[in-house]
Scaffold this motif. Structure first.
Motif, PDB file in Angstrom:
ATOM      1  N   LEU A 112     109.592 163.041  73.587  1.00  0.00           N
ATOM      2  CA  LEU A 112     109.960 163.280  72.184  1.00  0.00           C
ATOM      3  C   LEU A 112     110.006 164.777  71.921  1.00  0.00           C
ATOM      4  O   LEU A 112     109.063 165.499  72.259  1.00  0.00           O
ATOM      5  CB  LEU A 112     108.934 162.613  71.256  1.00  0.00           C
ATOM      6  N   LEU A 221     119.404 149.192  70.549  1.00  0.00           N
ATOM      7  CA  LEU A 221     118.528 149.731  71.600  1.00  0.00           C
ATOM      8  C   LEU A 221     118.368 148.734  72.744  1.00  0.00           C
ATOM      9  O   LEU A 221     118.467 149.095  73.914  1.00  0.00           O
ATOM     10  CB  LEU A 221     117.151 150.064  71.020  1.00  0.00           C
ATOM     11  N   VAL A 229     117.863 158.911  73.452  1.00  0.00           N
ATOM     12  CA  VAL A 229     118.434 158.801  72.108  1.00  0.00           C
ATOM     13  C   VAL A 229     118.530 160.193  71.502  1.00  0.00           C
ATOM     14  O   VAL A 229     117.575 160.977  71.572  1.00  0.00           O
ATOM     15  CB  VAL A 229     117.567 157.892  71.197  1.00  0.00           C
ATOM     16  N   TYR A 231     118.898 161.733  67.867  1.00  0.00           N
ATOM     17  CA  TYR A 231     118.728 161.246  66.499  1.00  0.00           C
ATOM     18  C   TYR A 231     119.055 162.343  65.493  1.00  0.00           C
ATOM     19  O   TYR A 231     118.424 163.403  65.489  1.00  0.00           O
ATOM     20  CB  TYR A 231     117.282 160.750  66.311  1.00  0.00           C
ATOM     21  N   VAL A 260     112.498 155.246  63.290  1.00  0.00           N
ATOM     22  CA  VAL A 260     113.424 155.512  64.404  1.00  0.00           C
ATOM     23  C   VAL A 260     112.669 156.064  65.617  1.00  0.00           C
ATOM     24  O   VAL A 260     112.829 155.583  66.744  1.00  0.00           O
ATOM     25  CB  VAL A 260     114.540 156.495  63.983  1.00  0.00           C
ATOM     26  N   LEU A 261     111.835 157.071  65.385  1.00  0.00           N
ATOM     27  CA  LEU A 261     111.120 157.724  66.489  1.00  0.00           C
ATOM     28  C   LEU A 261     110.135 156.758  67.147  1.00  0.00           C
ATOM     29  O   LEU A 261     110.019 156.705  68.379  1.00  0.00           O
ATOM     30  CB  LEU A 261     110.388 158.976  65.991  1.00  0.00           C
ATOM     31  N   CYS A 264     111.883 154.139  69.326  1.00  0.00           N
ATOM     32  CA  CYS A 264     112.261 154.729  70.620  1.00  0.00           C
ATOM     33  C   CYS A 264     111.056 154.841  71.545  1.00  0.00           C
ATOM     34  O   CYS A 264     111.120 154.466  72.726  1.00  0.00           O
ATOM     35  CB  CYS A 264     112.894 156.106  70.419  1.00  0.00           C
ATOM     36  N   ARG A 265     109.945 155.339  71.029  1.00  0.00           N
ATOM     37  CA  ARG A 265     108.753 155.513  71.861  1.00  0.00           C
ATOM     38  C   ARG A 265     108.214 154.157  72.327  1.00  0.00           C
ATOM     39  O   ARG A 265     107.750 154.021  73.460  1.00  0.00           O
ATOM     40  CB  ARG A 265     107.661 156.283  71.108  1.00  0.00           C
ATOM     41  N   SER A 267     109.889 151.551  72.992  1.00  0.00           N
ATOM     42  CA  SER A 267     110.750 151.016  74.049  1.00  0.00           C
ATOM     43  C   SER A 267     110.827 151.987  75.229  1.00  0.00           C
ATOM     44  O   SER A 267     111.674 151.835  76.101  1.00  0.00           O
ATOM     45  CB  SER A 267     112.146 150.739  73.497  1.00  0.00           C
ATOM     46  N   THR A 269     111.903 154.964  75.381  1.00  0.00           N
ATOM     47  CA  THR A 269     113.157 155.720  75.432  1.00  0.00           C
ATOM     48  C   THR A 269     112.917 157.125  74.910  1.00  0.00           C
ATOM     49  O   THR A 269     112.503 157.278  73.760  1.00  0.00           O
ATOM     50  CB  THR A 269     114.239 155.041  74.565  1.00  0.00           C
ATOM     51  N   VAL A 271     113.448 160.514  73.017  1.00  0.00           N
ATOM     52  CA  VAL A 271     114.248 160.755  71.814  1.00  0.00           C
ATOM     53  C   VAL A 271     114.216 162.234  71.446  1.00  0.00           C
ATOM     54  O   VAL A 271     113.153 162.859  71.395  1.00  0.00           O
ATOM     55  CB  VAL A 271     113.801 159.842  70.638  1.00  0.00           C
TER      56      VAL A 271
END
Length: 304
Positions: A112, A221, A229, A231, A260-261, A264-265, A267, A269, A271
């Motif tokens: 992130l 996602l 990702v 964003y 959103v963040l 992502c975290r 999953s 992924t 970001v």
């Protein structure tokens, strides 16, 4: 304790005429604000280099890049960009684009990262538009693909305006999925076709907006399974924004960014987030809205 990577350069802010509608001071004030705030984890500041010619030309035509770099854009092109051309503007745009590149690279390393600028999603292959001269999101996505860092990039654009430049640049690129959630009756008048467009009615408030986002993003996602990702956390969805037409509160902005963040975290992924648009004339209020992204990022990082 994990530190939150935030990319910033003093060159994000340049002098503009006093009556210019673009809130150029917001980047400087945001940096100051983030330096004063206590977040859930410390900030580790990173300084970008200007984006290279090669990286710009992956998404923009050589003719346009040359005209932009060397001050050969005609009056009409400058008017469409929203800025009078200057060497300082070129440097600024290259730094901001380099900042988003560095943010993406940092996100791949740490999971992130945030830029304190970026989100210039109206820039097209051969033209500037709506305060966007180079498409930093597109440059970063194309760079990551070209370097072999990733195979699939998901661009989640929650700016109030459709990410039309990004959508057109990647219309035939399976390695990039463009998701744009925006006010339907807003700039640009002629919309592009993103891979997924969520067009919202004017005046939408927090609960309805967050419900709409939650009804689409997890499925995208899960289905696309991006390696990273990008964003765009534009705050021009705020009810006090001059160019908005949506009605989110400051708490709503935080909830959106955190959602959103965190998604992502959860999953796994990586970001990379950019601040996107925001056009309040009250620069302190505007910077505080943009700072919600970094507060949400710090909270998500601390929780994981």
């Amino acid at each position: 304790r994990m530190a939150l990577t935030v990319v910033h350069h003093p060159g994000y802010t340049i002098d503009l005429p006093a009556n210019h509608p673009f809130p150029m001071e917001k980047f400087r004030v945001l940096r100051q604000l983030l330096g004063e705030q206590t977040l859930a984890c410390p900030i580790e500041w990173h300084t970008p280099q200007p984006a290279t010619l090669e990286s710009l030309q992956r998404v923009h035509t050589p003719e346009y890049v040359k005209a932009f770099l060397h001050g050969q854009l005609d009056r009409a092109a400058q008017r469409r960009s929203g800025f009078v051309w200057s060497q300082a503007l070129v440097e600024r745009v290259r730094l901001e684009t380099g900042g988003t590149l560095l943010t993406l690279e940092a996100a791949l390393a740490t999971g992130l990262a945030c830029n304190s600028a970026g989100g210039t999603h109206h820039a097209h292959a051969d033209a500037a538009s709506g305060y966007c001269l180079i498409n930093d999101l597109a440059v970063a996505a194309a760079h990551a693909l070209a370097q072999g860092w990733v195979e699939r990039v998901l661009i989640v654009d929650c700016d109030v305006h459709q990410g039309d430049g990004t959508a057109r640049l990647f219309a035939n690129e399976p390695g990039v999925f463009t998701f744009s959630m925006h006010a339907a009756r807003n700039f640009p008048a002629r919309k592009a076709k993103s891979d997924l467009d969520i067009a919202l009615p004017n005046g939408m408030e927090d609960a309805a907006y967050l419900a709409e986002l939650a009804s689409w993003l997890p499925g995208v996602l899960a289905a696309y399974q991006p390696d990273v990702v990008l964003y765009d956390a534009g705050v021009d969805v705020h009810h006090d924004d001059r160019l908005g037409y949506l009605s989110l509160s400051s708490d709503g902005l935080y909830a959106r960014d955190h959602y959103v963040l965190n998604l992502c975290r959860e999953s796994d992924t990586p970001v990379a987030a950019v601040i996107g648009g925001g056009y309040d004339r009250d620069i302190a209020a505007l910077a505080a809205r943009h700072a919600q992204l970094h507060r949400a990022a710090a909270d998500v990082l601390a929780a994981h």
